[in-house]
Write a protein that holds these residues in place. Structure first.
Motif, PDB file in Angstrom:
ATOM      1  N   PHE A 169      -0.387   0.757   0.460  1.00 38.64           N
ATOM      2  CA  PHE A 169       0.769   1.313   1.180  1.00 38.64           C
ATOM      3  C   PHE A 169       0.653   2.741   1.379  1.00 38.64           C
ATOM      4  O   PHE A 169       0.779   3.417   2.237  1.00 38.64           O
ATOM      5  CB  PHE A 169       2.088   0.936   0.423  1.00 38.64           C
ATOM      6  CG  PHE A 169       3.199   1.220   1.396  1.00 38.64           C
ATOM      7  CD1 PHE A 169       3.635   0.382   2.412  1.00 38.64           C
ATOM      8  CD2 PHE A 169       3.904   2.361   0.923  1.00 38.64           C
ATOM      9  CE1 PHE A 169       4.882   0.910   3.105  1.00 38.64           C
ATOM     10  CE2 PHE A 169       5.100   2.671   1.645  1.00 38.64           C
ATOM     11  CZ  PHE A 169       5.564   1.981   2.708  1.00 38.64           C
ATOM     12  N   VAL A 170       0.412   3.582   0.391  1.00 38.85           N
ATOM     13  CA  VAL A 170       0.430   5.095   0.282  1.00 38.85           C
ATOM     14  C   VAL A 170      -1.108   5.561   1.175  1.00 38.85           C
ATOM     15  O   VAL A 170      -0.654   6.323   2.188  1.00 38.85           O
ATOM     16  CB  VAL A 170       0.023   5.442  -1.071  1.00 38.85           C
ATOM     17  CG1 VAL A 170      -0.314   6.968  -1.167  1.00 38.85           C
ATOM     18  CG2 VAL A 170       1.347   5.279  -2.082  1.00 38.85           C
ATOM     19  N   ALA A 171      -2.191   4.671   0.830  1.00 39.29           N
ATOM     20  CA  ALA A 171      -3.262   5.018   1.544  1.00 39.29           C
ATOM     21  C   ALA A 171      -3.206   4.909   3.247  1.00 39.29           C
ATOM     22  O   ALA A 171      -3.724   5.500   3.941  1.00 39.29           O
ATOM     23  CB  ALA A 171      -4.410   4.628   1.067  1.00 39.29           C
ATOM     24  N   GLY A 172      -2.294   3.592   3.685  1.00 37.39           N
ATOM     25  CA  GLY A 172      -2.227   3.334   4.893  1.00 37.39           C
ATOM     26  C   GLY A 172      -1.115   4.407   5.678  1.00 37.39           C
ATOM     27  O   GLY A 172      -1.546   4.659   6.947  1.00 37.39           O
ATOM     28  N   ILE A 173      -0.269   4.596   4.923  1.00 38.85           N
ATOM     29  CA  ILE A 173       0.731   5.950   5.453  1.00 38.85           C
ATOM     30  C   ILE A 173      -0.226   7.117   6.016  1.00 38.85           C
ATOM     31  O   ILE A 173       0.029   7.579   6.881  1.00 38.85           O
ATOM     32  CB  ILE A 173       1.683   6.148   4.563  1.00 38.85           C
ATOM     33  CG1 ILE A 173       2.657   4.733   4.388  1.00 38.85           C
ATOM     34  CG2 ILE A 173       2.867   7.276   4.924  1.00 38.85           C
ATOM     35  CD1 ILE A 173       3.463   4.360   5.632  1.00 38.85           C
ATOM     36  N   LEU A 174      -0.947   7.331   5.022  1.00 35.36           N
ATOM     37  CA  LEU A 174      -1.902   8.409   5.157  1.00 35.36           C
ATOM     38  C   LEU A 174      -2.773   8.349   6.435  1.00 35.36           C
ATOM     39  O   LEU A 174      -2.809   9.256   7.324  1.00 35.36           O
ATOM     40  CB  LEU A 174      -2.656   8.845   3.812  1.00 35.36           C
ATOM     41  CG  LEU A 174      -1.906   9.228   2.621  1.00 35.36           C
ATOM     42  CD1 LEU A 174      -2.948   9.420   1.385  1.00 35.36           C
ATOM     43  CD2 LEU A 174      -1.310  10.655   2.982  1.00 35.36           C
ATOM     44  N   ALA A 175      -3.246   7.156   6.567  1.00 38.59           N
ATOM     45  CA  ALA A 175      -4.149   6.942   7.673  1.00 38.59           C
ATOM     46  C   ALA A 175      -3.353   7.159   9.069  1.00 38.59           C
ATOM     47  O   ALA A 175      -3.511   7.765  10.131  1.00 38.59           O
ATOM     48  CB  ALA A 175      -4.462   5.527   7.615  1.00 38.59           C
ATOM     49  N   LEU A 176      -1.976   6.545   8.956  1.00 38.66           N
ATOM     50  CA  LEU A 176      -1.290   6.716  10.113  1.00 38.66           C
ATOM     51  C   LEU A 176      -0.759   8.220  10.383  1.00 38.66           C
ATOM     52  O   LEU A 176      -0.710   8.824  11.493  1.00 38.66           O
ATOM     53  CB  LEU A 176       0.109   6.140  10.085  1.00 38.66           C
ATOM     54  CG  LEU A 176       0.158   4.842  10.000  1.00 38.66           C
ATOM     55  CD1 LEU A 176       1.416   3.770   9.783  1.00 38.66           C
ATOM     56  CD2 LEU A 176      -0.652   3.967  11.329  1.00 38.66           C
ATOM     57  N   VAL A 177      -0.786   9.204   9.264  1.00 39.87           N
ATOM     58  CA  VAL A 177      -0.637  10.652   9.598  1.00 39.87           C
ATOM     59  C   VAL A 177      -1.771  11.267   9.989  1.00 39.87           C
ATOM     60  O   VAL A 177      -1.748  12.001  11.041  1.00 39.87           O
ATOM     61  CB  VAL A 177      -0.198  11.238   8.086  1.00 39.87           C
ATOM     62  CG1 VAL A 177      -0.352  12.890   8.373  1.00 39.87           C
ATOM     63  CG2 VAL A 177       0.920  10.607   7.527  1.00 39.87           C
TER      64      VAL A 177
END
Ligand SMILES: [Cu+2]
Ligand SMILES: [Cu+2]
Lengths: 397, 566
Positions: B50-58
């Motif tokens: 979840f954390v790394a996925g949000i970073l990808a969207l950023v």
């Protein structure tokens, strides 16, 4: 903006949907293999997806249909789908090796250019000693690059040439290519190299001339200005200073701006006060970590230029930094360039005689450029010098 | 025909259910039950994802514009480092083996637990410790080396490289312990009748993965120690300033990290083998080939690391050999795809959520595999290396392969793990979003790459903007799909219908214990049968699911029917 606007996607007239302009001898072969693999891949992809969709529909679970759950086996089929892909990849391997050996084997007659990569800029040094921050090359000639890095890994990448090679600190790596298209092409750094990695994009960083244009450019480029301040600015543009130090007051790129620094008293990271005088400039170029300015101790470290600049060049850079206290001069270089008109209005032009002498020295023997400049500058000019007509011929590096 | 029904639903009291047989925080925190450890891993890796996925969207959002928008280049570099490092070390590597593997290996094998339950629990806590160490280091001062820690940048940057490498070092031990445990479990704890070739293919894949974890991870540990030593002591191995060579580091790093690619994909392939067979209600095509090829891929994977370094100035002969070996590994993977497709042939295909994810896996993995051809071929790799083509290629393999396989596996075994069914319609909707979003994100990146867009660029030249925007919009669709999937799972936990022991009609052993299984897995050693023989299964409707009817010895239907032409 979402629906793809095809004309916009093909901004360059030589570019295609898949590729940038095909500007080197490698491009044709590489693009051809790329397209063949593309067609092979599309064929297999369509085969796989078609089988998947067909089976998912034909054998879907539905009333009245009874599948057969027993295992299947078909030797002929299995051999076919093992052998055919194997043969295809063998062929791709061989084609790939052919093209690669081409890229790794430079012809005998090349123009050798030294490339220095550093965070975050490139500089190029030509056989006659000229230095530039863009790569200028003649069309239809084989170019050999000897590449060094001053700090971390970089990679020299010109998409239009389909050429890429890592620049490895501690090694000299070579690559070659032969341009077939005149024009300006982008140069990228392709190996991650820290904070401003993506600013190692050199828009139109490679200029391919016709032979005459190249010769003219080269003769001109080997001839730095004689005037010390103009020479200092010339070095500032080419030796990589400008990628970290701005000439606009208060603008920090990585290191501090040069504008209005001279004669100021600065606080160092260690808490001492130090005057930004000529000694400080010299020390900061040769031993950048000796007295780091407060607030810059966590910035990326500047490499030492010990051994990369001779005394003449150090003096010229010093003169330039001294001139950076002057509003008119700051104004003149604000556009990133020191035009002839600017030089004239500031009195920084070279006298005609010296100019001609420099041009002669640079162009009559390419070799003279490699001789180290022996005559040390015995005094550091503190004012924009005007006695340049008495200076020796243009300094060479 | 006389038959013995083994309906386990009523043979085990509900209070033995592993989720509730003991209660309280410590009953979970100190549990030695592989199923509880598996679930704890599941929660942990999903949180990392979840954390790394949000970073990808950023990152994708910043890339909407070619110039600086809301991230400075330094911040951009830190975010892509965090994204890559968390995804690789905290999500993809432990996802299927540690989360699904821990839950499934003993149950599928017919064993009570893994061979070393305490080692298993310690591996989880090492993971947690390593993750905390790693994240603290990354966040505290902002690591910006990329997940690859290439020297000499990583030995000169002021980021917390030493602390981060120690985090990776600890995580490596967690990975080694898990692998070791599975190898010993599979070798020594098979119940009577469970021969190697009666093992489900997921176990073969896990076994192959474990071999890599045990053999390759120590090399990563050594690399990280050397990197730390170079940083602290300047021993002069990687940094040219002290007479080291940065290319040496790359060899060390990829000697682990290429096999690690197979730590990421082999378990996904194992999951897909199960899903394709069960949801096609059809014996897997080429069982032995798939089983052997998992092991072969694992061993071959140690020999191809150099394909990450075709532009690094390696000798030509070395490049040739690495290219040839790389093509060799591609063939078994290609044949696996054909086997999965052939499994559907004449079967009874049920297009439910796990099957949709399995088909999505095949779709995406095929693209991922085929695009490897450009990168394995030496001449086309030169311009494509370190561009978005490579970024897209490995996302097709790691996200299209590992993540989608993981999701398919979660939906497939969710009823077994939680005892709850999920909303199949919304599950399929999530899959559709993932399929469309993923391709919209990464197909344009192939074109960006072949046009020359280098990776890890915070800024780029304006003519790449349209394709970047397309990619960013795709990533939002992909993100939406993943959120829907999460919603489906959470909804199932709260409102889901009671799951029968065998909702899909699987013939492997995990479907013979109740859903969720009792803490002891099996009250008596299960009868081992062919893992993909569906003839004895009878369907009793949605409520009761499938039942495995053990045929009496006299009337056993042939398990090996005459080969049928296909
Ligand atoms: Cu660079
Ligand atoms: Cu690899």
């Amino acid at each position: 903006m979402l629906p793809i606007d095809l004309p916009m996607l093909l901004a360059d007239k030589h570019a295609t949907f898949w590729f940038p302009p095909a500007a080197s001898t490698f491009a044709k072969d590489v693009d051809w293999l790329y397209m063949v693999i593309l067609y092979i891949s599309i064929f297999f992809f369509v085969l796989v997806v078609a089988a998947m969709v067909l089976f998912a529909i034909k054998y879907r679970r539905r009333p009245g249909y009874v599948g057969d759950s027993r295992p299947l086996h078909n030797n002929a089929l299995e051999i076919t789908w093992t052998v055919i892909p194997s043969l295809i990849v063998c062929w791709i391997f061989v084609e790939g090796v052919n093209g690669y050996m081409d890229m790794m084997t430079p012809p005998v007659d090349t123009i050798d250019i030294n490339v220095t990569a550093r965070q975050w800029d490139w500089s190029f040094q030509y056989p006659n000693g000229a230095i530039s921050d863009q790569l200028h090359i003649p069309n239809n000639r084989a170019i050999l690059l000897n590449m060094r890095s001053e700090d971390v890994l970089h990679a020299f990448y010109v998409p239009a040439f389909r050429a890429k090679s890592d620049v490895v600190p501690g090694r000299v790596t070579t690559m070659w290519f032969q341009p077939i298209l005149e024009g300006e092409f982008d140069l990228f750094c392709a190996e991650y190299c820290g904070d401003l990695h993506s600013d190692m994009i050199k828009r139109h960083g490679v200029v391919v001339h016709d032979q005459a244009g190249y010769d003219a450019w080269l003769a001109d480029a080997a001839k730095p200005p004689v005037n010390a301040v103009a020479h200092g600015f010339w070095l500032y543009q080419r030796m990589g200073c400008k990628s970290c130090h701005s000439t606009v007051e208060g603008t920090r790129i990585v290191g501090p701006s040069f504008a209005k620094s001279y004669d100021q008293t600065l606080r160092t990271a260690k808490g001492a006060d130090v005057k930004f005088d000529q000694q400080y400039i010299r020390q900061s170029i040769l031993e950048p970590q000796a007295e780091v300015r407060e607030g810059y101790q966590n910035a990326s470290q500047m490499p030492s230029f010990q051994g990369k600049l001779n005394e003449d060049q150090l003096s010229a850079l010093t003169a330039f930094l001294v001139a950076m206290k002057d509003d008119a001069f700051i104004q003149a270089v604000a556009d990133g360039d020191l035009s002839q008109a600017d030089k004239e209005s500031l009195g920084l032009t070279d006298a005609a005689g010296a100019d001609a002498a420099g041009a002669d020295a640079a162009s009559d023997t390419g070799k003279s450029a490699e001789e180290p400049l022996e005559k040390p500058a015995d005094e550091v000019p503190t004012e924009p010098a005007s006695e340049s007509s008495e200076s020796p011929p243009a300094p060479k590096t | 025909m006389s038959a013995v029904a083994t309906s386990p639903t009523h043979s085990q009291p509900d209070s033995d259910n592993f989720l509730i047989y003991s209660k309280g925080f410590l009953s979970w925190a100190l549990t030695l039950d592989h199923k509880r450890i598996g679930l704890m891993y599941l929660v942990a890796v999903m949180a990392s994802f979840f954390v790394a996925g949000i970073l990808a969207l950023v990152l994708r959002t910043e890339l909407l514009t070619p110039t600086e928008w809301f991230l400075t280049p330094q911040q951009y570099n830190q975010v892509f480092t965090l994204h890559g490092a968390i995804m690789v070390f905290l999500f993809v590597i432990p996802s299927v083996p540690a989360a699904l593997g821990n839950f499934l290996v003993p149950v599928m094998l017919g064993a009570k637990d893994v061979a070393f339950p305490r080692l298993n629990l310690s591996s989880f806590y090492l993971w947690v410790g390593g993750a905390i160490f790693f994240l603290t280091a990354l966040l505290y001062t902002g690591l910006d080396t990329g997940w690859t820690f290439y020297t000499p940048y990583s030995t000169t940057t002021r980021g917390p490289v030493v602390a981060a490498t120690m985090g990776v070092f600890i995580l490596g031990f967690s990975s080694i312990f898990t692998g070791l445990n599975f190898i010993v479990t599979i070798n020594t704890m098979r119940p009577p009748g469970m021969t190697w070739f009666k093992m489900p293919l997921f176990l073969w894949a896990t076994y192959a993965t474990s071999i890599i974890q045990v053999l390759a991870t120590p090399v990563l540990g050594i690399t990280m120690l050397l990197l730390a030593a170079e940083n602290i002591l300047h021993i002069g191995i990687f940094d040219p300033k002290y007479n080291g060579d940065p290319v040496t580091y790359q060899h060390f790093f990829w000697f682990y990290s290429h096999p690690a690619v197979y730590i990421m994909i082999l378990p996904g392939m194992g999951v897909i083998s199960e899903l394709m067979s069960v949801h096609s209600h059809k014996s897997i095509f080429g069982y032995r080939f798939i089983a052997y090829s998992s092991i072969a891929i694992a061993l071959f994977s140690f020999l191809v690391w150099g394909h990450h370094m075709f532009t690094s100035g390696m000798a030509n002969v070395a490049s040739l050999i690495f290219s040839a070996l790389t093509f060799c590994v591609s063939i078994p993977s290609a044949i696996k795809v054909f086997n999965w497709l052939a499994t559907m042939y004449k079967g009874t295909v049920q297009l439910n959520t796990p099957m949709c994810y399995a088909l999505t896996f095949i779709f995406l993995f095929t693209i991922g595999g085929l695009t490897g051809l450009w990168l394995g071929a030496l001449s086309t790799d030169r311009p494509l290396h370190d561009t978005y083509f490579v970024v897209s290629h490995f996302h097709y393999v790691m996200v299209g392969g590992s993540l989608v396989g993981f999701l398919g596996g979660i939906f497939h075994w969710w009823p077994k793990m939680t005892g709850r069914m999920f909303n199949d319609l919304w599950g399929r909707v999530s899959c559709l979003f993932v399929l469309i979003g993923f391709n919209l994100t990464f197909l344009p990146q192939f074109v960006l790459g072949s046009r020359g867009m280098p990776r890890r660029y915070a800024h780029y030249v304006p003519e790449f903007q349209e394709l970047h925007q397309l990619s960013t919009f795709g990533s939002y669709v992909l993100g939406a799909g993943l959120f829907i999937a999460l919603g489906v799972l959470i909804h199932s936990l709260m409102r889901g219908k009671q799951a029968p022991p065998n909702p899909w009609g699987g013939a492997t052993l995990e479907w013979q214990c109740s859903s969720p299984p009792p803490f002891y897995n099996f009250s008596h050693p299960p009868t081992v049968n062919e893992p993909y023989n569906y003839l004895p299964l009878q369907y009793h409707g949605e409520e009761l699911g499938w039942e495995y009817v053990h045929p009496s010895h006299t009337a056993a239907p042939s398990i090996h029917p005459a080969p049928t032409k296909s």
